[in-house]
Design an enzyme around this catalytic site. Structure first.
Site, PDB file in Angstrom:
ATOM      1  CB  CYS A 107     -59.947  58.630  48.055  1.00 52.19           C
ATOM      2  SG  CYS A 107     -60.166  57.980  49.700  1.00 52.19           S
TER       3      CYS A 107
ATOM      4  CB  CYS B 137     -51.588  52.612  53.369  1.00 55.32           C
ATOM      5  SG  CYS B 137     -50.745  53.788  54.897  1.00 55.32           S
ATOM      6  CB  ALA B 138     -49.417  48.185  50.059  1.00 55.39           C
TER       7      ALA B 138
ATOM      8  CG  ASP C  62     -53.515  56.048  48.316  1.00 58.21           C
ATOM      9  OD1 ASP C  62     -53.898  56.994  48.021  1.00 58.21           O
ATOM     10  OD2 ASP C  62     -54.331  55.107  48.278  1.00 58.21           O
TER      11      ASP C  62
ATOM     12  N   PRO D 243     -55.572  47.265  48.634  1.00 59.74           N
ATOM     13  CG  PRO D 243     -57.413  47.196  47.228  1.00 59.74           C
ATOM     14  CD  PRO D 243     -56.616  48.085  48.193  1.00 59.74           C
ATOM     15  N   GLY D 244     -54.030  46.473  47.016  1.00 60.18           N
ATOM     16  CA  GLY D 244     -52.872  46.191  46.071  1.00 60.18           C
ATOM     17  C   GLY D 244     -52.627  46.469  44.657  1.00 60.18           C
ATOM     18  CB  SER D 245     -55.036  48.345  42.375  1.00 58.40           C
ATOM     19  OG  SER D 245     -55.152  49.295  43.027  1.00 58.40           O
TER      20      SER D 245
ATOM     21  CG  ASP E 164     -52.726  47.265  54.694  1.00 56.60           C
ATOM     22  OD1 ASP E 164     -53.038  48.340  53.960  1.00 56.60           O
ATOM     23  OD2 ASP E 164     -53.486  47.171  55.727  1.00 56.60           O
TER      24      ASP E 164
END
Length: 731
Positions: free
Chosen positions: A288, A176-177, A260, A179-181, A207
């Site tokens: 989170c 689940c990549a 994630d 936005p990519g940070s 994603d």
């Protein structure tokens, strides 16, 4: 028509009669957000997740905005130079600074992040954007972020990639990549050895949201890696991929998986992740959320169903300096109306669809002890001024039990065929107990058949609509150049490419017509692309290495080098290289078309030996001169008849100038802004245009003159280099 106009006028009058926020003053029209939730407080106080005596600090931290955090791109050889620039210039300028009555705290390194490559400060985005005192620092952050040298990322989200312990040979899946940070971190770690242009490993970033995939592409492309592929699938049902292995079809199992997960889908995605994990591989599960139902409950369920195939790893020593709380082993459930349930037997029948048995702690004390849930890590906001976070690290010791029960043959019906490492289908009980539907791929998904092979040599296009339903934009195909493609020999000759240049890894994005751009991927990604064209929706992959210049054929090659791929391509180039000094780079990046005579003697002599066309401008660090950059620099350029030019995007241009000690600052000229806006309204200019000053050795000069690097790039891409060269020759 008349009725429609009357209604429009009435609606306009109604809007005019409403109070406007901009007329009522700053902030008017919005009620203050009340950051209170009694049920939230009741729930977490009852669970005792927060240590005794720390509740008030915990709640206060939740109500405060998060600090700004930045991470320096660690794999690039320029990381030390950027860190030096930050510490010795920008951070010092922030000391003892006050903005709107608020004292700006000097940025501090995150104690647990390696090599001081991550920093945090109490600067908010609003202060950074609005304060003239911080404008230089803000421009630095924006410019370096666009160049891929800095990432603005929340502190706790940096933790999962660190715990994956990535090596350059690892095959990595980010489920689940966007936005990519985190994906950017994975790429950096894969390229930890800058002397290897093509690491053996790869990163597949997925994603489910098609639009967010393009945000992910933007993040990944800043790092210019040939080892990253962005795909668009539901993570809970992401297809298992095939690869060629010693002439046979095999399954791609990943050495590392980052899971994630978003809310509500944790179990489905986590199960799919461990299925695709290689034996001996490591998966990091993170959320989170601080809620045990989304955290320990999922891990406990995975461990129980794995029957010993998974182990929860103790990673306490792997992130020294990080403050965290161990995972909990007991918890209760509370509904939105405040009803409590301590175990499954207390749940009424009418709630069985919302509340499932796996949401509660395991009832067997021995099993619970064997799981070692205390090895999970929960980061509380008030301990180091971060967001709340949960992370657990799993290692796969054997195939998952449902895969062992249903082995499949690699070649159906073949004599002596070996069973595949794992089968695809998950048993129904996994879905039932997890409370979500488990992944159910087609039974013949792993069989090697003619239908699953590539139908056209060297081509990986989007899957046919009959096989897979496509959403979002339709992507251009990925077409690998054949070994005898007529495009390659002139390129190989012009740049004198080494014999080991991987020409089979070169691809384009068109079937017909002239090839405008050429890209490169690693050997491993080529393998994935060619063997999964019908099961994989690829959004983007590869790094651009050459761009067509229609007039270039008269100079010996129709393709010029692209700055994006120069660090990938440079190890294979033996010709068209000019060694330049610090002073040469300053000239090339601050002047549009300097004469060859502007170069220092050695560089000038080398340039005169070359015919017109694309070139590499190479800077070699001098260990004796510690004031100069101590990392190599490669820039793409063009050698004209009497002039020379660097083809470098604007933000990268600023980056290199800063490395050379040149202060780059675009100052907003307020007196000209109203005129610019007026011109912009007429369509005659950009209202956001800025003037720019560069300070070289204490002297201020206007630069770069006339066209910036983006315009130069557009000029080259539209194949008007010859016109530019003729204007340079006129000089």
């Amino acid at each position: 028509m008349g009725k429609r106009n009357r209604n429009r006028q009435k609606n306009q009058q109604d809007r005019n009669s409403e109070p406007r926020r901009d007329n009522a003053g700053w902030g008017a029209g919005y009620a203050d957000i009340i950051k209170e939730n009694k049920l939230f407080e009741q729930y977490y106080q009852e669970l005792k997740i927060v240590p005794e005596g720390e509740w008030e600090q915990f709640m206060e931290a939740l109500r405060e905005p998060l600090p700004a955090t930045i991470r320096i791109t660690g794999y690039k050889s320029h990381a030390k130079e950027i860190l030096h620039c930050l510490k010795e210039k920008y951070f010092k300028e922030l000391q003892d600074l006050e903005v709107d009555g608020q004292k700006i705290e000097a940025p501090q390194p995150l104690s647990w992040y390696p090599d001081e490559l991550a920093w945090h400060t109490n600067l908010s985005r609003k202060i950074l954007r609005k304060s003239p005192l911080l404008e230089k620092f803000h421009q630095f952050l924006v410019s370096e972020t666009e160049s891929g040298n800095i990432s603005r990322q929340e502190a706790v989200s940096m933790i999962p990639p660190l715990l994956l312990k990535i090596a350059p040979h690892h095959k990595i899946l980010d489920m689940c990549a966007a936005p990519g940070s985190k994906t950017a971190q994975l790429i950096e770690m894969l390229h930890s050895d800058m002397d290897i242009p093509f690491p053996e490993g790869l990163v597949i970033a997925n994603d489910v949201d098609n639009k967010r995939c393009y945000l992910l592409v933007h993040q990944a492309k800043r790092l210019n890696s040939p080892c990253i592929m962005v795909v668009n699938h539901d993570a809970s049902n992401i297809p298992r991929l095939q690869i060629d292995c010693d002439g046979k079809k095999d399954i791609l199992f990943y050495d590392r998986i980052l899971c994630d997960v978003p809310c509500r889908l944790q179990m489905r995605i986590a199960v799919r992740g461990v299925e695709q994990l290689a034996v001996g591989g490591r998966m990091v599960y993170s959320t989170c959320s601080l809620n045990p139902i989304e955290d320990e409950a999922v891990i406990a369920s995975l461990l129980e169903k794995s029957e010993g195939a998974l182990e929860l790893v103790d990673v306490a020593s792997e992130v020294p300096g990080l403050k965290w709380m161990p995972g909990v082993t007991s918890w209760k459930l509370m509904t939105k109306t405040g009803e409590w349930y301590a175990n499954w037997s207390e749940v009424p029948q009418n709630r069985h669809t919302q509340i499932r048995p796996t949401m509660f702690p395991p009832t067997d004390p021995e099993k619970l002890k064997e799981m070692k849930l205390e090895r999970c890590m929960r980061i509380l906001p008030h301990h180091q001024n971060t967001g709340g976070f949960f992370v657990a690290v799993l290692v796969k010791k054997a195939s998952m039990p449902w895969n062992r029960r249903h082995p499949k043959l690699r070649n159906k019906g073949a004599e002596g065929a070996e069973p595949a490492a794992e089968a695809e289908k998950t048993p129904a009980e996994t879905a039932d107990e997890a409370g979500e539907a488990a992944m159910e791929d087609k039974p013949n998904d792993l069989e090697v058949s003619q239908e699953s092979t590539v139908k056209q040599d060297g081509v990986c296009g989007p899957p046919p609509s009959k096989k897979m339903k496509l959403f979002g934009f339709k992507e251009d195909p990925f077409v690998f150049l054949s070994e005898d493609d007529p495009v390659l020999p002139p390129i190989q000759k012009f740049y004198n490419l080494t014999p080991n240049f991987p020409k089979m890894n070169v691809l384009t994005r068109t079937h017909e017509g002239k090839k405008r751009n050429l890209y490169m991927v690693s050997k491993e990604l080529r393998n994935v692309l060619l063997n999964n064209s019908e099961r994989l929706k690829v959004i983007n992959t590869g790094v651009k290495v050459w761009s067509r210049n229609n007039d270039g054929e008269q100079f010996g090659c129709a393709f010029r080098l692209a700055q994006e791929g120069i660090y990938t391509l440079y190890p294979y180039i033996n010709a068209r290289i000019i060694t330049v000094s610090v002073e040469d780079i300053k000239v090339l990046l601050t002047q549009e078309n300097p004469f060859l005579s502007k170069l220092e003697a050695q560089s000038h002599a080398q340039a005169k030996q070359l015919v017109m066309g694309s070139i590499v401008l190479r800077y070699e660090p001098d260990p004796k001169n510690q004031d100069a950059p101590q990392c190599p620099i490669e820039l793409c350029g063009w050698r004209g008849k009497t002039s020379i030019r660097a083809f470098v995007p604007k933000n990268e241009r600023f980056h290199y100038l800063r490395m050379l000690g040149v202060e780059v600052f675009r100052e907003k000229r307020r007196d000209d802004r109203s005129e610019a806006m007026a011109e912009g309204e007429k369509g005659g200019g950009d209202p956001g245009s800025m003037s720019m000053e560069t300070e070289v050795d204490g002297e201020q000069n206007l630069g770069p003159p006339k066209a910036d690097a983006e315009e130069l790039k557009e000029t080259a891409e539209s194949s008007t280099d010859s016109k530019t060269e003729s204007s340079a020759e006129t000089k």
